[in-house]
Design an enzyme around this catalytic site. Structure first.
Site, PDB file in Angstrom:
ATOM      1  N   LYS A 286       0.832  -1.199   0.000  1.00  0.00           N
ATOM      2  CA  LYS A 286       0.000   0.000   0.000  1.00  0.00           C
ATOM      3  C   LYS A 286       0.872   1.257   0.000  1.00  0.00           C
ATOM      4  CE  LYS A 286      -3.792  -2.021   2.731  1.00  0.00           C
ATOM      5  NZ  LYS A 286      -4.907  -1.788   1.802  1.00  0.00           N
ATOM      6  N   ARG A 360     -10.362 -11.697   1.881  1.00  0.00           N
ATOM      7  CA  ARG A 360     -11.150 -12.821   1.356  1.00  0.00           C
ATOM      8  C   ARG A 360     -10.381 -14.137   1.462  1.00  0.00           C
ATOM      9  NH1 ARG A 360     -11.418  -9.616  -4.178  1.00  0.00           N
ATOM     10  NH2 ARG A 360     -11.165  -7.982  -2.612  1.00  0.00           N
TER      11      ARG A 360
END
EC number: 3.4.11.1
Length: 503
Positions: A286, A360
């Site tokens: 990020k 996920r």
């Protein structure tokens, strides 16, 4: 803080105890451009028209959220009266009520009042009873008084003096209002736990810390706790979960909490919370700006732990299982790389195209694990996608479900609890975006409909039970000057479980 309930029908002259009882302040609602009614009318009569004169003079016009203190009022036992603007009566809904009670608490907390008589819970709000008003008011108060000071060298003492609130309610609602007090306090305690966990820094709130928190909840409230370590997770063949955890020096934990409030044979509701205690994005790193807020990537886990704590305090007659897969997502020499293929607990192979789509990957193994409980329903909660923030902002949580009845229950609960959610699509056509040339599916489906394809990914692991997914990336915390965890969606989840338990 102490909360008590007193039944009162102001229209039948039953207010003598409120008029003569000693209190630091009585709180009254004033509608815009309307004649006085209810508690305001009774107090106006007792004070020989004082409220009417103040309204007529324009000092209180009833505009939503406006407040005005009246001091040294004769004719009543309270030393102050707080007038709160409610806005237009024909537009008085749940939001207007919440605005009014929040304005009232903010005004009161800025004074030295100790005991307050609160009449706003009896206001007509979307056909809600006054016990609903009591619960909403207590939650609003606890939200205003919450402070996170644990990490400061000198924790700040409470800045207010408020200790006791007496709610006037319709006599028919008195019993239900006492239950509402218990529920509201339990909910607020659960939300505070959720907020505390979210606000703690990543070097404190590690996977091990979450595991220890779960054990403490179990000890305090008589739950059963299982905290599985690395070897046990490996034995379960949770390859997807482990692919995220592998580069961190913090060992992963797989937390399972059991609350039994109903018969042992009754199918439980399973809550699954994403517990990434710090998310760097892994190899798909990020940007540095704002990365500090990635400590909040475990807010799904925090909300699940806060909810089961609230359920236990309320003593709901329902069975609940909370599952929290928790780890860090870090870069490193042994980190999962874009293009790697991992095998989930279900046996499906996953091409990891982006290591920053890690939530996920840990949830899918937890959703497979949930099958063993033969659940009545499974709800997973996760700060899953920035795409959901783009779609819905910070007001509504994203709700996805393959089961219309379950989705309807959750939407009803969100409205009742003032914890908004919006149902998002989950059409089969979106599944095509997850196709992989090399594995059973990919972990991302490109930029279009990113929140939807993330939910589609999870749906592949939920075929054996009713399932819903809450994407709370926009609602779990606030950034900027007001930075901090919100405690959502504990109210929504708890209300859903209250409704399921028939309580």
């Amino acid at each position: 803080m102490d909360f008590s309930i007193k039944g009162c029908d102001w229209s039948k002259g039953e207010a003598k105890g409120f008029l003569t009882g000693k209190s630091d302040c009585i709180v009254l609602g004033i509608f815009e451009a309307q004649t006085l009614s209810g508690a305001a009318l009774d107090i106006d009569t007792a004070t020989k028209g004082l409220i009417s004169r103040v309204v007529k003079a324009g000092d209180m016009d009833g505009k939503r959220g406006k407040t005005l203190f009246l001091h040294e009022v004769s004719g009543i036992g309270a030393s102050r009266v707080l007038l709160v603007g409610l806005g237009k009566q024909d537009a008085f809904n749940q939001k207007a009520y919440n605005d009014a009670v929040t304005a009232a608490w903010r005004a009161l907390l800025a004074t030295k009042v100790v005991q307050v008589t609160f009449s706003l819970a009896q206001l007509p709000v979307d056909e809600r009873s006054s016990d609903w008003g009591v619960r909403a008011a207590i939650l609003a108060l606890r939200n205003e008084t919450y402070r996170f000071t644990q990490m400061k060298s000198k924790p700040e003492p409470a800045s207010h003096t408020l200790k006791r609130v007496v709610f006037s309610v319709d006599p028919a609602d008195e019993k239900a209002a006492k239950v509402a007090v218990k529920q509201a306090v339990a909910l607020a305690n659960g939300m505070d736990l959720t907020r505390d966990l979210g606000n703690l820094p990543g070097n404190v709130c590690t996977p091990t810390y979450l595991g220890n928190t779960a054990k403490k909840i179990a000890k305090d409230w008589g739950l059963k706790a299982e905290v599985l370590g690395l070897k046990q997770i490996q034995a379960l063949k949770m390859g997807s979960f482990l692919s995220v955890a592998r580069a961190s020096v913090e060992p992963p934990q797989f937390i399972v909490l059991h609350y039994q409030g109903a018969a042992a044979k009754a199918a439980p509701v399973v809550l699954v919370g994403k517990g990434i205690t710090f998310d760097t994005g892994g190899i798909s790193l990020k940007p540095g700006e704002g990365m500090d807020e990635m400590k909040y990537d475990m807010c799904g886990a925090g909300s699940v732990l806060g909810t089961i704590r609230a359920v236990a305090e309320m003593g709901l007659k329902i069975n609940v299982v909370a599952i929290v897969p928790t780890c860090e997502n870090m870069p490193g020499g042994n980190a999962t790389k874009p293009g790697d293929i991992v095998t989930s607990m279900k046996g499906l192979t996953i091409e990891v195209l982006n290591t920053d789509a890690e939530g996920r990957l840990i949830l899918c193994d937890a959703l497979t694990y949930a099958e063993r409980f033969k659940p009545a329903a499974v709800i997973d909660v996760a700060t899953l996608t920035g795409a959901c923030v783009i779609a819905l902002g910070g007001h509504n949580s994203g709700l996805f479900s393959t089961n219309d009845a379950l989705a309807g229950e959750l939407l009803d609960a969100s409205r009742e609890a003032n914890d908004p959610a919006w149902r998002m699509p989950l059409d089969d056509e979106y599944q095509d975006q997850l196709k992989s040339n090399f594995a059973d599916l990919a972990n991302i489906g490109g930029r279009p409909a990113g929140a939807v394809t993330a939910a589609c990914f999870l749906s592949r692991f939920t075929e054996s039970y009713p399932w819903a997914h809450l994407d709370i990336a926009g609602t779990a915390w606030k950034g900027g000057a007001a930075k901090g965890a919100t405690g959502r969606p504990v109210p929504l989840l708890a209300q859903f479980l209250i409704d399921r338990a028939g309580q």
